[in-house]
Design a protein around this motif. Sequence first.
Motif, PDB file in Angstrom:
ATOM      1  N   GLN A 313       0.816  -1.201   0.000  1.00 37.19           N
ATOM      2  CA  GLN A 313       0.000   0.000   0.000  1.00 37.19           C
ATOM      3  C   GLN A 313       0.854   1.256   0.000  1.00 37.19           C
ATOM      4  OE1 GLN A 313      -3.491  -0.122  -0.150  1.00 37.19           O
ATOM      5  NE2 GLN A 313      -3.234   2.040  -0.653  1.00 37.19           N
ATOM      6  N   ALA A 314       1.978   1.215   0.707  1.00 34.20           N
ATOM      7  CA  ALA A 314       2.857   2.384   0.740  1.00 34.20           C
ATOM      8  C   ALA A 314       3.389   2.709  -0.650  1.00 34.20           C
ATOM      9  CB  ALA A 314       4.013   2.130   1.714  1.00 34.20           C
ATOM     10  N   VAL A 315       3.720   1.680  -1.426  1.00 32.68           N
ATOM     11  CA  VAL A 315       4.246   1.880  -2.771  1.00 32.68           C
ATOM     12  C   VAL A 315       3.142   2.338  -3.722  1.00 32.68           C
ATOM     13  CG1 VAL A 315       5.345   0.756  -4.739  1.00 32.68           C
ATOM     14  CG2 VAL A 315       6.123   0.243  -2.431  1.00 32.68           C
ATOM     15  N   THR A 316       1.984   1.681  -3.660  1.00 32.00           N
ATOM     16  CA  THR A 316       0.907   2.058  -4.575  1.00 32.00           C
ATOM     17  C   THR A 316       0.385   3.457  -4.282  1.00 32.00           C
ATOM     18  OG1 THR A 316      -0.682   0.890  -3.156  1.00 32.00           O
ATOM     19  CG2 THR A 316       0.222  -0.313  -5.036  1.00 32.00           C
ATOM     20  N   ASN A 317       0.449   3.908  -3.036  1.00 32.39           N
ATOM     21  CA  ASN A 317       0.061   5.290  -2.736  1.00 32.39           C
ATOM     22  C   ASN A 317       0.944   6.276  -3.496  1.00 32.39           C
ATOM     23  OD1 ASN A 317      -1.971   4.542  -1.017  1.00 32.39           O
ATOM     24  ND2 ASN A 317      -0.809   4.887   0.864  1.00 32.39           N
ATOM     25  N   ILE A 318       2.238   5.993  -3.548  1.00 32.97           N
ATOM     26  CA  ILE A 318       3.160   6.865  -4.264  1.00 32.97           C
ATOM     27  C   ILE A 318       2.872   6.819  -5.767  1.00 32.97           C
ATOM     28  CG2 ILE A 318       5.588   7.251  -4.840  1.00 32.97           C
ATOM     29  CD1 ILE A 318       6.289   6.094  -2.086  1.00 32.97           C
ATOM     30  N   ILE A 319       2.659   5.609  -6.302  1.00 35.29           N
ATOM     31  CA  ILE A 319       2.380   5.483  -7.732  1.00 35.29           C
ATOM     32  C   ILE A 319       1.081   6.200  -8.086  1.00 35.29           C
ATOM     33  CG2 ILE A 319       1.890   3.851  -9.586  1.00 35.29           C
ATOM     34  CD1 ILE A 319       3.668   1.854  -8.155  1.00 35.29           C
ATOM     35  N   ASP A 320       0.058   6.062  -7.233  1.00 38.00           N
ATOM     36  CA  ASP A 320      -1.203   6.781  -7.470  1.00 38.00           C
ATOM     37  C   ASP A 320      -0.961   8.284  -7.519  1.00 38.00           C
ATOM     38  OD1 ASP A 320      -2.691   4.471  -7.569  1.00 38.00           O
ATOM     39  OD2 ASP A 320      -3.230   4.514  -5.444  1.00 38.00           O
ATOM     40  N   ALA A 321      -0.124   8.777  -6.616  1.00 38.93           N
ATOM     41  CA  ALA A 321       0.156  10.212  -6.579  1.00 38.93           C
ATOM     42  C   ALA A 321       0.881  10.663  -7.833  1.00 38.93           C
ATOM     43  CB  ALA A 321       0.985  10.546  -5.338  1.00 38.93           C
ATOM     44  N   PHE A 322       1.796   9.846  -8.349  1.00 38.20           N
ATOM     45  CA  PHE A 322       2.466  10.208  -9.597  1.00 38.20           C
ATOM     46  C   PHE A 322       1.478  10.305 -10.750  1.00 38.20           C
ATOM     47  CE2 PHE A 322       6.585   8.795  -7.716  1.00 38.20           C
ATOM     48  CZ  PHE A 322       7.312   9.934  -8.052  1.00 38.20           C
ATOM     49  N   GLY A 323       0.401   9.534 -10.687  1.00 39.64           N
ATOM     50  CA  GLY A 323      -0.571   9.569 -11.763  1.00 39.64           C
ATOM     51  C   GLY A 323      -1.542  10.727 -11.686  1.00 39.64           C
ATOM     52  N   LYS A 324      -1.898  11.180 -10.467  1.00 38.93           N
ATOM     53  CA  LYS A 324      -2.966  12.180 -10.356  1.00 38.93           C
ATOM     54  C   LYS A 324      -2.527  13.522  -9.784  1.00 38.93           C
ATOM     55  CE  LYS A 324      -4.601  10.211  -5.931  1.00 38.93           C
ATOM     56  NZ  LYS A 324      -4.230  11.319  -5.047  1.00 38.93           N
ATOM     57  N   ASP A 325      -1.400  13.566  -9.076  1.00 37.62           N
ATOM     58  CA  ASP A 325      -1.017  14.796  -8.385  1.00 37.62           C
ATOM     59  C   ASP A 325       0.083  15.592  -9.079  1.00 37.62           C
ATOM     60  OD1 ASP A 325      -2.866  14.262  -6.449  1.00 37.62           O
ATOM     61  OD2 ASP A 325      -1.461  13.310  -5.074  1.00 37.62           O
ATOM     62  N   PHE A 326       0.704  15.009 -10.101  1.00 38.36           N
ATOM     63  CA  PHE A 326       1.661  15.791 -10.874  1.00 38.36           C
ATOM     64  C   PHE A 326       0.879  16.669 -11.847  1.00 38.36           C
ATOM     65  CE2 PHE A 326       6.271  15.504 -11.058  1.00 38.36           C
ATOM     66  CZ  PHE A 326       6.539  14.653  -9.996  1.00 38.36           C
ATOM     67  N   ASP A 327       1.108  17.971 -11.786  1.00 44.78           N
ATOM     68  CA  ASP A 327       0.371  18.887 -12.661  1.00 44.78           C
ATOM     69  C   ASP A 327       0.840  18.743 -14.109  1.00 44.78           C
ATOM     70  OD1 ASP A 327      -1.591  21.200 -12.617  1.00 44.78           O
ATOM     71  OD2 ASP A 327       0.087  22.075 -13.728  1.00 44.78           O
ATOM     72  N   LYS A 328      -0.106  18.759 -15.029  1.00 47.89           N
ATOM     73  CA  LYS A 328       0.233  18.607 -16.448  1.00 47.89           C
ATOM     74  C   LYS A 328       0.727  19.897 -17.069  1.00 47.89           C
ATOM     75  CE  LYS A 328      -3.078  14.870 -17.269  1.00 47.89           C
ATOM     76  NZ  LYS A 328      -4.236  14.415 -18.070  1.00 47.89           N
ATOM     77  N   GLY A 329       0.372  21.040 -16.469  1.00 48.33           N
ATOM     78  CA  GLY A 329       0.796  22.307 -17.031  1.00 48.33           C
ATOM     79  C   GLY A 329      -0.015  22.684 -18.276  1.00 48.33           C
ATOM     80  N   VAL A 330       0.409  23.754 -18.949  1.00 44.42           N
ATOM     81  CA  VAL A 330      -0.270  24.222 -20.162  1.00 44.42           C
ATOM     82  C   VAL A 330       0.758  24.464 -21.254  1.00 44.42           C
ATOM     83  CG1 VAL A 330      -2.190  25.276 -18.904  1.00 44.42           C
ATOM     84  CG2 VAL A 330      -0.120  26.607 -19.345  1.00 44.42           C
ATOM     85  N   GLY A 331       0.288  24.530 -22.502  1.00 50.41           N
ATOM     86  CA  GLY A 331       1.186  24.814 -23.602  1.00 50.41           C
ATOM     87  C   GLY A 331       1.594  23.568 -24.362  1.00 50.41           C
ATOM     88  N   PRO A 332       2.277  23.756 -25.491  1.00 44.22           N
ATOM     89  CA  PRO A 332       2.611  22.616 -26.367  1.00 44.22           C
ATOM     90  C   PRO A 332       3.606  21.628 -25.759  1.00 44.22           C
ATOM     91  CG  PRO A 332       3.717  24.619 -27.099  1.00 44.22           C
ATOM     92  CD  PRO A 332       2.755  25.038 -26.041  1.00 44.22           C
ATOM     93  N   PHE A 333       4.362  22.037 -24.771  1.00 44.01           N
ATOM     94  CA  PHE A 333       5.352  21.139 -24.178  1.00 44.01           C
ATOM     95  C   PHE A 333       4.901  20.576 -22.829  1.00 44.01           C
ATOM     96  CE2 PHE A 333       7.802  24.101 -26.835  1.00 44.01           C
ATOM     97  CZ  PHE A 333       8.379  23.187 -27.709  1.00 44.01           C
ATOM     98  N   ALA A 334       3.631  20.762 -22.496  1.00 45.27           N
ATOM     99  CA  ALA A 334       3.132  20.342 -21.188  1.00 45.27           C
ATOM    100  C   ALA A 334       2.598  18.914 -21.242  1.00 45.27           C
ATOM    101  CB  ALA A 334       2.037  21.290 -20.710  1.00 45.27           C
ATOM    102  N   GLY A 335       2.492  18.329 -20.070  1.00 45.71           N
ATOM    103  CA  GLY A 335       1.835  17.035 -19.955  1.00 45.71           C
ATOM    104  C   GLY A 335       2.683  15.875 -20.404  1.00 45.71           C
TER     105      GLY A 335
END
Length: 376
Positions: A313-335
């Motif tokens: 669970q400790a590992v999957t919590n981190i992986i979940d956060a990498f999927g939903k909590d990293f901001d994608k940003g804006v512009g052609p080089f974002a995400g």
Amino acid sequence: MTASIQDNLRYWRTSLADGALGEGKFTQSDRNRFVDVPSGTLKTGVLPQEVVDQVFRGQTSSRTVAVRFWPLVTGRQSSHGAARTGGLPEIVAPVVTEATVDRDGHLTPMRNALARDLLTPLPSGEFAIGSVDALDTFLTETPLPDMSGTAAWEDYLGHCRKMVDAVSQGWPRGDTDYQPIGSGFLELAEDANATVRGILDLYDKLLAEAPEAPLLMQVAQPKRAAADPDHRIEQEFSRRLGHSNPNFALAQHQRQVLAWLDASAPGEVIAVNGPPGTGKTTMLLSAVAGLWVRAALRGEDPPVIVAASSNNQAVTNIIDAFGKDFDKGVGPFAGRWMPEVKSFGMFLASHSRRLEAARRYQTEEFQFERETVVYV
């Protein structure tokens, strides 16, 4: 590596192997997982045919099967029909043997030890019959005899008795709480030890090759700093180059950890402690973001970060956060530029959990599929 580091690795390897060999404290309900070994087998080392059939069920071609065997099983004595309490385990089986069983029912011991959960040091108040030091001394001087001779089973039984006597002379004789139940326990051993055997192989590789591994050296033989830490590091805002998203500012302690992480040398260990919900995962995301930004400024490849835990669970919590909590940003080089890649994290699950993990996470198979000509 220095000798002391090698000694620590050997000790950890031995402790892991002994702990994986099997426990020695059980409840009555635990008996459901075992095959009962009758008293006749304890005297001869040969299982009755009905037990052999049970052990080899589903084994069509194997000539032998790996098992764990508890030859001395004792139960907590009753007083006027009621079992005594006082925090004592219901069943104690100190001797744990790794063995093989052939189709004729012959048990061949391969390794013999006492269950680690019955030997001190243990948490205060835990039931024990002796100490690890006494067991180590005995096994060093008296290893398991060769099991190929005609008197092998008698030699094995003698080794069991001497081993128990080495930590607690005569046990369970004189113990008013326990008496032998007259039968033993047996279970298949192949599946339970797969993960542990992989770790033991790693220990063996480290001991044989002695690689230059700063982190391992620091963990195995920590070195204290000669001088007091320079707390001015915590004030250097420029050390924190990246942040995972603009929605949540870092707290003071999170900023301090990130500053110290950037100032740390290879192999140093930084411990971060806090109850759930205090921002440890958020701090980790920003730490990774900072490492990626620094690599980009230096024109280097981004680092690979490994999160490991005894708790999935400790590992999957981190992986979940990498999927939903990293901001994608804006512009052609974002995400994220590559189709179907929904996270910056990958879950390297155990072999038995790969299919389950693949339903929710990017796994090793997902990575292989992205690296094909068809996908590109």
